[in-house]
Design an enzyme around this catalytic site. Structure first.
Site, mmCIF file in Angstrom:
data_model
loop_
_atom_site.group_PDB
_atom_site.id
_atom_site.type_symbol
_atom_site.label_atom_id
_atom_site.label_comp_id
_atom_site.label_asym_id
_atom_site.label_seq_id
_atom_site.Cartn_x
_atom_site.Cartn_y
_atom_site.Cartn_z
ATOM 1 N N GLU A 27 0.847 -1.194 0.000
ATOM 2 C CA GLU A 27 0.000 0.000 0.000
ATOM 3 C C GLU A 27 0.884 1.247 0.000
ATOM 4 O O GLU A 27 2.007 1.227 0.523
ATOM 5 C CB GLU A 27 -0.881 -0.018 1.261
ATOM 6 C CG GLU A 27 -1.731 1.234 1.424
ATOM 7 C CD GLU A 27 -2.824 1.105 2.491
ATOM 8 O OE1 GLU A 27 -2.889 0.065 3.165
ATOM 9 O OE2 GLU A 27 -3.605 2.061 2.623
ATOM 10 N N ASN A 72 -6.650 1.579 2.829
ATOM 11 C CA ASN A 72 -7.352 2.844 3.062
ATOM 12 C C ASN A 72 -6.917 3.918 2.069
ATOM 13 O O ASN A 72 -7.694 4.805 1.718
ATOM 14 C CB ASN A 72 -7.094 3.322 4.486
ATOM 15 C CG ASN A 72 -7.647 2.359 5.530
ATOM 16 O OD1 ASN A 72 -8.499 1.528 5.227
ATOM 17 N ND2 ASN A 72 -7.168 2.447 6.754
ATOM 18 N N ASN A 172 -12.244 -0.531 -0.629
ATOM 19 C CA ASN A 172 -11.584 -1.135 0.522
ATOM 20 C C ASN A 172 -12.326 -0.789 1.805
ATOM 21 O O ASN A 172 -12.630 0.392 2.047
ATOM 22 C CB ASN A 172 -10.142 -0.599 0.626
ATOM 23 C CG ASN A 172 -9.425 -1.124 1.855
ATOM 24 O OD1 ASN A 172 -9.106 -2.310 1.919
ATOM 25 N ND2 ASN A 172 -9.184 -0.258 2.827
ATOM 26 N N GLU A 173 -12.605 -1.791 2.601
ATOM 27 C CA GLU A 173 -13.187 -1.617 3.952
ATOM 28 C C GLU A 173 -14.229 -0.495 3.987
ATOM 29 O O GLU A 173 -14.135 0.419 4.808
ATOM 30 C CB GLU A 173 -12.068 -1.359 4.974
ATOM 31 C CG GLU A 173 -11.159 -2.551 5.142
ATOM 32 C CD GLU A 173 -10.175 -2.450 6.312
ATOM 33 O OE1 GLU A 173 -9.996 -1.349 6.874
ATOM 34 O OE2 GLU A 173 -9.588 -3.485 6.659
ATOM 35 N N TYR A 244 -6.947 -9.256 11.278
ATOM 36 C CA TYR A 244 -5.694 -8.939 11.978
ATOM 37 C C TYR A 244 -5.845 -9.391 13.424
ATOM 38 O O TYR A 244 -6.909 -9.195 14.029
ATOM 39 C CB TYR A 244 -5.439 -7.433 11.966
ATOM 40 C CG TYR A 244 -5.095 -6.865 10.601
ATOM 41 C CD1 TYR A 244 -3.843 -7.089 10.036
ATOM 42 C CD2 TYR A 244 -6.010 -6.092 9.895
ATOM 43 C CE1 TYR A 244 -3.515 -6.553 8.796
ATOM 44 C CE2 TYR A 244 -5.683 -5.556 8.647
ATOM 45 C CZ TYR A 244 -4.438 -5.787 8.106
ATOM 46 O OH TYR A 244 -4.108 -5.261 6.884
ATOM 47 N N GLU A 292 -6.485 -9.267 3.455
ATOM 48 C CA GLU A 292 -5.589 -8.680 4.472
ATOM 49 C C GLU A 292 -5.594 -9.607 5.675
ATOM 50 O O GLU A 292 -6.675 -9.862 6.248
ATOM 51 C CB GLU A 292 -6.047 -7.278 4.889
ATOM 52 C CG GLU A 292 -5.879 -6.225 3.814
ATOM 53 C CD GLU A 292 -6.165 -4.815 4.295
ATOM 54 O OE1 GLU A 292 -5.951 -4.505 5.479
ATOM 55 O OE2 GLU A 292 -6.630 -4.006 3.453
ATOM 56 N N GLN A 348 1.312 -6.537 5.649
ATOM 57 C CA GLN A 348 1.649 -6.231 4.271
ATOM 58 C C GLN A 348 2.972 -6.918 3.931
ATOM 59 O O GLN A 348 3.384 -7.795 4.666
ATOM 60 C CB GLN A 348 1.694 -4.725 4.070
ATOM 61 C CG GLN A 348 0.322 -4.085 4.350
ATOM 62 C CD GLN A 348 0.200 -2.648 3.861
ATOM 63 O OE1 GLN A 348 1.073 -2.103 3.199
ATOM 64 N NE2 GLN A 348 -0.928 -2.011 4.196
#
Ligand code: AHR
Length: 502
Positions: A27, A72, A172-173, A244, A292, A348
């Protein structure tokens, strides 16, 4: 010594491993791009500014797909800022992480870099501040051969051949309040569906990933998935999951059991997909993209303390030996779900919650978590076998019936190799693992790789990069179809066996 058993039969199959299970993520965040993969002043940098030492480290991981440019970040990104002559590119305030984005690296440079690494790009489009128009233009710019405004613009930028990016994330999200342009499930489901239609009309060969919840802990989890899919089911190909896990503070047994949470999370999301399939009487079974996942100590903290720096260090978590064991357990869990999870991205890849660390203009080293991921990616190719495991169990703060042994096997039929991945979660005792290979007949020993350390908090650093590294001295005996292995306390193990080819 504990005793565990595993029964493996070549006809009991979970599924063929989709190589994209070993994907990762870069990212525009912290020093992932600037300082990680791109560092024009570095002694190994190529003419485009990409670090050759990082390229080699990533090639050794054998990563087949890398998600880009966020995260993000993508929800405020104007992709047009990152193409064309670099000297003319705009510097922008970047609102996801409160930094300045120079745009020195953009879509075409990343595509060049991905070729050097030997990986595919999983592109994400901005559904935060942008929408259908920017997304369909980006597909046209990247994938259309020529003869239209956007494809000819790409050609004028020096890229005659289309990039042919196949996999695309629809934002994303989008459920997260921290996201630029966060939405309700209904709003997102509608925009995801309409954007998907337009993108596929531009290029029918692409595959699309709709956003699931940002985590299983979101209050809208499950309802979000059901609503989004209700609105977009026939136009999307995968649903995303993000997982996560907080680093361990003081309870390693509980921490190492978090892979059971991942297991349940995957089962739940698969069930929601199947519920929508049933409701729609659809022939299509939706697959999952865990795009992720990782251990992340600083979850919840966001954005730089001092605003508007260029590529400040962010989320540079240092991973311990026990973190590597947890990553090993997550990888095994993913393999157990290989019938449903077709893509996954370790989040990542470099400098940001990452297995690879670099110093700007300087050294590169591997964190503890590099090794289980590298082993799985290199040796976990073929067909996952439904391994029947019996192991002593324990209860922890949040989990019950946690097996001390976490294990799975993969059969690489082409090369006649069985690989067993195993974690001994016990922190004090060795474990004897007895494997019955039944239908495989005679097998011979290739190697038993072990990652172990007496100190669960042991780390690798620039000054001491080889503190936690695997060795090849695991004890395994093979007698016909019976295997006896010793799994040391708190260890990650890779046992590789050769089958007698017919
Ligand atoms: O990987 C870091 C961030 O975590 C990503 O930008 C976001 O998608 C997630 O919340």
């Amino acid at each position: 010594m504990l005793t565990s058993k595993m029964l493996i039969d070549k006809d009991f199959q979970v599924a063929e491993v989709d190589p994209r299970l070993y994907g990762s993520f870069v990212e525009h965040l912290g020093r992932a791009v600037y300082g990680g993969i791109y560092d024009p002043g570095h002694p190994t940098a190529n003419e485009q500014g990409f670090r050759q030492d990082a390229i080699e480290a990533i090639k050794a991981l054998n990563v087949p797909i890398i998600r880009y440019p966020g995260g993000n970040f993508v929800s405020g990104y104007n992709w047009e800022d990152g193409v064309g002559p670099v000297a003319e590119r705009k510097r922008r305030l970047e609102l996801a992480w409160w930094t300045i984005e120079t745009n020195a690296v953009g879509t075409n440079e990343f595509a060049d870099w991905a070729k050097l690494v030997g990986t595919e790009v999983m592109m994400a489009v901005n559904l935060g501040t942008r929408g259908i128009d920017a997304a369909r233009n980006l597909v046209e710019y990247c994938n259309h051969p020529s003869g239209t405004y956007w494809s000819d613009l790409r050609i004028s930028h020096g890229y005659k051949e289309p990039h042919k990016f196949k996999t695309w994330c629809l934002g994303n999200e989008m459920d997260g309040p921290w996201q630029i342009g966060a939405m309700t499930a209904h709003e997102y489901g509608r925009i995801a569906n309409e954007t998907a239609k337009a993108m596929k009309w531009v290029d029918p060969n692409i595959e699309l990933v709709a956003c699931g919840s940002s985590s299983r802990g979101m209050s809208t989890f499950a309802e979000w998935e059901a609503t989004v899919l209700d609105l977009s089911y026939e136009n999307v190909d995968y649903l995303s999951l993000h997982a996560y896990y907080n680093k361990n503070n003081d309870n390693t047994y509980n921490f190492l059991a978090t892979s059971l949470d991942l297991d349940q999370f995957i089962d739940s999301v698969a069930s929601i997909c199947d519920y929508v399939q049933a409701k729609k009487r659809s022939k299509k079974k939706l697959m999952l993209s865990l795009d992720e996942w990782n251990v992340w100590k600083s979850i919840g903290t966001s954005r730089a303390e001092e605003r508007w720096q260029i590529a400040p260090p962010e989320f540079e978590d240092v991973y311990t030996h026990e973190d590597a064991l947890a990553v090993g357990c997550y990888v095994i869990t993913l393999l157990k779900h290989a019938d449903r999870v077709k893509m996954a991205c370790l989040a990542q890849l470099i400098n940001v919650i990452a297995p690879i660390m670099t110093e700007n203009n300087g050294a590169i080293w591997f964190q503890t978590t590099y090794f289980p991921f590298m082993h799985a990616s290199n040796f976990g190719r073929g067909t996952v076998l439904q391994s029947v495991v019996s192991s002593p169990k324990y209860d922890s703060k949040d989990f019950t019936d946690v097996p001390y042994l976490e294990a799975i096997s993969v059969h690489d039929e082409e090369n006649g190799i069985i690989t067993i991945f195993a974690v001994n979660r016990h922190l004090e005792e060795q474990m004897e693992l007895q494997v019955d290979l039944r239908s495989f007949g005679e097998t011979t020993f290739i190697e038993h790789i072990v990652l172990e350390n007496d100190d669960l908090k042991a780390i690798n650093t620039k000054a001491n990069p080889h503190n936690v590294v695997p060795h090849n001295g695991g004890h395994t005996k093979v007698d016909q179809g019976n295997v006896q292995a010793v799994l040391n306390k708190a260890s990650w193990n890779v046992i590789r066996l050769k089958t007698k080819q017919a």
